[in-house]
Scaffold this motif. Structure first.
Motif, short mmCIF file in Angstrom:
data_model
loop_
_atom_site.label_atom_id
_atom_site.label_comp_id
_atom_site.label_asym_id
_atom_site.label_seq_id
_atom_site.Cartn_x
_atom_site.Cartn_y
_atom_site.Cartn_z
N THR A 99 0.83 -1.20 0.00
CA THR A 99 0.00 0.00 0.00
C THR A 99 0.87 1.25 0.00
N GLU A 100 1.93 1.24 0.81
CA GLU A 100 2.86 2.37 0.85
C GLU A 100 3.53 2.58 -0.51
N ALA A 101 3.95 1.52 -1.16
CA ALA A 101 4.59 1.63 -2.47
C ALA A 101 3.62 2.17 -3.52
N LEU A 102 2.36 1.71 -3.47
CA LEU A 102 1.36 2.24 -4.40
C LEU A 102 1.12 3.72 -4.17
N ALA A 103 1.07 4.14 -2.92
CA ALA A 103 0.87 5.56 -2.60
C ALA A 103 1.98 6.40 -3.21
N GLU A 104 3.21 5.91 -3.10
CA GLU A 104 4.34 6.64 -3.69
C GLU A 104 4.24 6.69 -5.21
N GLN A 105 3.81 5.59 -5.84
CA GLN A 105 3.66 5.56 -7.30
C GLN A 105 2.54 6.51 -7.74
N TYR A 106 1.42 6.48 -7.04
CA TYR A 106 0.30 7.36 -7.37
C TYR A 106 0.69 8.82 -7.23
N GLU A 107 1.43 9.10 -6.15
CA GLU A 107 1.87 10.48 -5.92
C GLU A 107 2.85 10.91 -7.01
N GLY A 108 3.77 10.04 -7.37
CA GLY A 108 4.75 10.35 -8.43
C GLY A 108 4.09 10.56 -9.77
N ALA A 109 2.99 9.86 -10.03
CA ALA A 109 2.27 10.01 -11.29
C ALA A 109 1.28 11.17 -11.24
N GLY A 110 1.14 11.78 -10.07
CA GLY A 110 0.22 12.90 -9.93
C GLY A 110 -1.24 12.52 -9.91
N VAL A 111 -1.53 11.26 -9.60
CA VAL A 111 -2.92 10.81 -9.61
C VAL A 111 -3.42 10.37 -8.23
N ILE A 112 -2.66 10.68 -7.21
CA ILE A 112 -3.03 10.19 -5.88
C ILE A 112 -4.40 10.69 -5.42
N HIS A 113 -4.81 11.88 -5.88
CA HIS A 113 -6.10 12.43 -5.47
C HIS A 113 -7.24 11.90 -6.33
N GLN A 114 -6.91 11.24 -7.43
CA GLN A 114 -7.94 10.73 -8.34
C GLN A 114 -8.26 9.25 -8.10
N LEU A 115 -7.37 8.53 -7.42
CA LEU A 115 -7.55 7.10 -7.25
C LEU A 115 -7.71 6.75 -5.78
N ASN A 116 -8.49 5.72 -5.54
CA ASN A 116 -8.59 5.19 -4.18
C ASN A 116 -7.37 4.34 -3.90
N LEU A 117 -6.78 4.54 -2.76
CA LEU A 117 -5.62 3.76 -2.37
C LEU A 117 -6.11 2.45 -1.74
N PRO A 118 -5.78 1.31 -2.37
CA PRO A 118 -6.25 0.05 -1.78
C PRO A 118 -5.54 -0.24 -0.47
N ALA A 119 -6.28 -0.75 0.45
CA ALA A 119 -5.70 -1.13 1.75
C ALA A 119 -6.28 -2.48 2.14
N VAL A 120 -5.44 -3.32 2.69
CA VAL A 120 -5.86 -4.64 3.15
C VAL A 120 -5.65 -4.71 4.64
N THR A 121 -6.69 -5.14 5.34
CA THR A 121 -6.57 -5.33 6.78
C THR A 121 -7.02 -6.75 7.08
N ILE A 122 -6.20 -7.46 7.80
CA ILE A 122 -6.58 -8.81 8.21
C ILE A 122 -7.53 -8.67 9.38
N GLY A 123 -8.73 -9.18 9.20
CA GLY A 123 -9.75 -9.07 10.23
C GLY A 123 -9.74 -10.27 11.16
N ASP A 124 -10.87 -10.50 11.80
CA ASP A 124 -10.98 -11.64 12.70
C ASP A 124 -10.71 -12.93 11.94
N MET A 125 -10.00 -13.80 12.58
CA MET A 125 -9.66 -15.08 11.98
C MET A 125 -9.69 -16.14 13.07
N GLU A 126 -10.29 -17.27 12.77
CA GLU A 126 -10.28 -18.37 13.73
C GLU A 126 -9.68 -19.59 13.06
N ILE A 127 -8.70 -20.17 13.70
CA ILE A 127 -8.00 -21.34 13.18
C ILE A 127 -8.11 -22.45 14.22
N THR A 128 -8.47 -23.63 13.77
CA THR A 128 -8.54 -24.77 14.68
C THR A 128 -7.41 -25.73 14.35
#
Length: 113
Positions: free
Chosen positions: A26-55
């Motif tokens: 996500t950080e690398a994409l933000a830098e690429q978007y900013e470098g291309a001047g499109v950071i305000h035009q695109l949604n920055l994808p973010a992944v969050t690991i939510g609740d997880m149950e493992i047996t």
């Protein structure tokens, strides 16, 4: 022989590593978007690991599962069988399960059955 604490630690380590890798991407994409001047035009994808149950299904090693090895915190290690093929040939009464719930908000919870 496999130690239950190593299995659980490995899973938790992999979950944390996956979240870290997602953050770095996500950080690398933000830098690429900013470098291309499109950071305000695109949604920055973010992944969050939510609740997880493992047996985990495991059986205590036939020698009683105890080793002479004692960790720094004074807890004796427990050798376990986690291989699915080996568990399949054991009587169901010898196989235990442990559910591990990982939640970003609630930390880590362990329940046994």
């Amino acid at each position: 022989m496999t130690k239950l604490q190593d299995v659980i630690a490995s899973v938790l380590r992999d979950v944390l590593s996956a979240q870290h890798e997602a953050n770095l991407l996500t950080e690398a994409l933000a830098e690429q978007y900013e470098g291309a001047g499109v950071i305000h035009q695109l949604n920055l994808p973010a992944v969050t690991i939510g609740d997880m149950e493992i047996t985990f299904r495991f059986a205590i090693d036939s020698d009683g599962g105890q080793t002479d090895e004692i960790s720094e915190d004074g807890i004796q290690s427990m050798d376990v069988i986690v291989d699915a093929d080996r568990l399949a040939v054991l009587p169901e009464s010898a196989v235990h399960s442990l559910s591990l719930k990982v939640s970003p908000q609630d930390s880590v919870k362990i329940t046994e059955s």
